[in-house]
Design a protein around this motif. Structure first.
Motif, mmCIF file in Angstrom:
data_model
loop_
_atom_site.group_PDB
_atom_site.id
_atom_site.type_symbol
_atom_site.label_atom_id
_atom_site.label_comp_id
_atom_site.label_asym_id
_atom_site.label_seq_id
_atom_site.Cartn_x
_atom_site.Cartn_y
_atom_site.Cartn_z
ATOM 1 N N PHE A 1 0.850 -1.194 0.000
ATOM 2 C CA PHE A 1 0.000 0.000 0.000
ATOM 3 C C PHE A 1 0.881 1.238 0.000
ATOM 4 N N PHE A 2 0.544 2.190 -0.861
ATOM 5 C CA PHE A 2 1.210 3.492 -0.849
ATOM 6 C C PHE A 2 0.154 4.519 -0.444
ATOM 7 N N ASN A 3 0.379 5.156 0.706
ATOM 8 C CA ASN A 3 -0.615 6.100 1.251
ATOM 9 C C ASN A 3 -2.010 5.475 1.291
ATOM 10 N N GLY A 4 -2.072 4.201 1.618
ATOM 11 C CA GLY A 4 -3.350 3.518 1.780
ATOM 12 C C GLY A 4 -3.930 2.931 0.515
ATOM 13 N N SER A 5 -3.301 3.165 -0.649
ATOM 14 C CA SER A 5 -3.820 2.617 -1.910
ATOM 15 C C SER A 5 -2.949 1.449 -2.356
ATOM 16 N N VAL A 6 -3.605 0.432 -2.918
ATOM 17 C CA VAL A 6 -2.874 -0.778 -3.305
ATOM 18 C C VAL A 6 -2.087 -0.541 -4.581
#
Lengths: 377, 233
Positions: B77-82
């Motif tokens: 996850f990058f800043n909560g996005s997959v």
């Protein structure tokens, strides 16, 4: 100051790093496009000259035998064509390509002495021939190439003819041709009582009727009275007569092979280049280049090869055409004039060939995953 | 001012910028497992060193975190996005990540400044802006007089500094370095680590360094040890 790097500059650097391979590839596409420009340009110029000949002679319709490569029609049928209401004049004729000397061949026409087609020629010296005499008229270009003048003798297919006059015609085909009485041509060609075509001149088109419609209508009327023949509007005949069609076929066939070799050369170069630069492609992908950027880079390299090769090829082809227009063997059938649109078309074909050749290597390069490419040894 | 090896203090702890959940990476149809269920959180502005023996999976983990490769199982996850789903990997690498490799990976036919600019070609920036930015970055790396040199005209330390400038070309939020001192002598190693730590501190970037050198790993505020594809501590 830091040097600037553009996308195209990067593509060019990639090509330049393998100079020899790039140059050899350029030679390949240059030869392909050069052959295309020269051969197809030759055949188009040939067709153009044919058209000019019809136009300058005032021919509206050419009547030939249908379904045969070598047309042979009874000369007596001229009377039936003359009877068609819209027909003003009918000129029976024979034409053939003959060797005059081991080096020079020319189109040889057999016309009647009273043919309206003779009226379109400008007699530079001498006089017109008479039917039944072994006299000929020489186009000025041919006379110059053969070194002949009025009163000289010229042997054609074993028969000696006297040069009665030298003329200038409306096209390079006429300038490089021989015209002799139809009856003499029938003997030389072994076609007694036969002709290869009738050249028909129509009366003026009725007011309000388009020329094209008028010619089509008259052609249909002629075909109706002469079953087994085809009556072509002159423009159509110029494009479709056997010699022009053969020239087109040979030109396209030969240049297609030459172009294919050029395309394979580019494809090979680009495939090798992608293979050798696998790790570099991985680096670019690691730096955030998308697959489409890789595709663009490889296609830009391939298109650059096509463009440069095409540019040189167009120059080579154009130079070849100019050379052919000065050689005695070919001056009679080709003029040096080539339309700029044709040269542009050739250049676009070269670029398209480059893009086509680069498509698969580009697709392969874009499919490489960054890690797979970076690990490549 | 931080020392060459201590890496300075964490800049921000405003939540994980990167998170790995259950990462498994296998090769050769599952016969080789490089990572065997890795869970990891990296906070924004954090400087972490990953160390471990050869073949432990540390570089594989870095590649997955940087979007260079995809996991067999698990997600990043990058800043909560997959990554790879909500976030396109190419865009992620071009906009958020700066990579530094042990082998530098400079393009041999391009000058130093051009090697930096090549990273910006995919960003659709104006040519003069690219050149100006490359020149400024190389100046910052102390290579102002070497920017028109080709890689083979530069020393190993200089090449790695060009590679660092290239990694910074897209102004990334993550700086990922895979054995950045692996091909350098001790003097150049110290210089490069000093440079990286200074850059991180100055720009507030998140930095992850994979290394087999204990000095570098121990100097980082956070030291992640990995062995046999699993995080030990």
């Amino acid at each position: 100051m830091a040097s600037q790097l553009s996308f195209t500059g990067f593509a060019w650097k990639n090509l330049w790093r393998r100079r020899l391979r790039t140059l050899l590839t350029l030679v390949g596409i240059t030869m392909g496009i050069g052959a295309f420009v020269a051969l197809v340009g030759f055949s188009r110029a040939f067709e153009h000259e044919w058209m000019r000949m019809y136009t300058s002679s005032g021919i509206d319709i050419a009547v030939v035998q249908s379904n045969l490569l070598s047309s042979s029609i009874d000369e007596s049928l001229a009377t039936k064509i003359s009877a068609v209401p819209d027909v003003a004049q009918v000129a029976p004729m024979i034409f053939n390509l003959m060797d005059l000397t081991p080096e020079v061949n020319a189109l040889v026409y057999g016309w009647r002495a009273n043919s309206y087609e003779l009226d379109s020629l400008t007699l530079l010296s001498g006089h017109r021939f008479h039917d039944g005499t072994q006299e000929i008229l020489l186009g000025d270009l041919l006379a110059s190439n053969l070194g002949k003048k009025v009163g000289d003798m010229l042997s054609i297919q074993g028969t000696n003819f006297t040069v009665a006059g030298v003329f200038h015609g409306g096209s390079a085909l006429e300038a490089g041709s021989v015209i002799m009485p139809l009856d003499q041509m029938q003997i030389v060609a072994g076609m007694e009582g036969k002709v290869t075509a009738f050249h028909v001149k129509l009366r003026a088109a009725p007011a309000g009727e388009s020329y094209d419609d008028y010619v089509k209508q008259a052609s249909a009327a002629i075909e109706a009275v002469l079953p087994g023949t085809r009556a072509f509007p002159a423009a159509e005949r110029a494009a479709n007569n056997q010699i022009v069609a053969l020239a087109h076929s040979v030109a396209w066939g030969t240049s297609a092979i030459a172009l294919l070799i050029g395309i394979l050369g580019i494809a090979n170069t680009m495939a090798m280049s992608v293979f050798e630069r696998t790790r570099e492609i991985g680096i670019l992908r690691a730096l955030g280049w998308k697959g489409r950027h890789v595709i663009l880079l490889i296609l830009a390299e391939a298109a650059a090869l096509g463009f440069v090769g095409g540019l040189v090829g167009v120059g080579v082809g154009w130079g070849t055409l100019r050379l052919l227009s000065t050689l005695p063997q070919t001056a009679s059938v080709v003029s040096a004039s080539v339309s700029p649109s044709y040269l542009l078309e050739s250049l676009l074909i070269a670029i398209a060939a480059g893009l086509l050749a680069g498509a698969y290597p580009a697709w392969r390069g874009a499919r490489l995953s960054p890690m797979e490419a970076l690990r490549y040894e | 001012m931080s020392s060459p090896l201590n890496g300075g203090s964490p800049i921000s702890t405003s939540g994980p910028i990167l998170e790995a959940r259950g990462l498994v990476k296998s090769y050769d149809e599952g016969r080789v497992e490089a990572l065997r269920g890795v869970d990891l959180k990296i906070d924004a502005g954090e400087y972490a060193a990953i160390s471990g023996p050869s073949g432990s999976g540390k570089s594989t983990l870095l590649h997955l975190l940087g979007g260079l490769d995809t996991a067999t199982q698990g997600q990043v996850f990058f800043n909560g996005s997959v990554l790879g789903k909500a976030v396109d990997l190419d865009t992620y690498r071009s906009r958020q990540v700066g990579f530094i490799f042990q082998a530098f990976y400079l393009l041999p036919t391009l000058r130093a400044a051009e090697n930096v600019q090549v990273a910006m070609l995919a960003l659709h920036e104006k040519a003069n802006h690219r050149a100006e930015r490359a020149a400024a970055l190389l100046e910052e790396m102390g290579l102002g007089t070497r920017m028109n040199h080709f890689p083979n005209q530069l020393s190993a330390g200089e090449r790695q500094r060009v590679a660092i400038a290239r990694a910074l070309a897209n102004d990334p939020t993550l700086l990922l370095a895979d054995e950045p001192t692996g091909n350098l002598d001790s003097v150049n190693s110290a210089h490069i680590m000093d440079l990286l730590c200074g850059i991180r501190e100055q720009r507030g970037m998140t930095m992850i360094v994979v290394t087999h050198e204990n000095d570098i790993a121990n100097a980082a505020p956070r030291h992640i040890r990995i062995r046999d594809g699993k995080i030990e501590s």
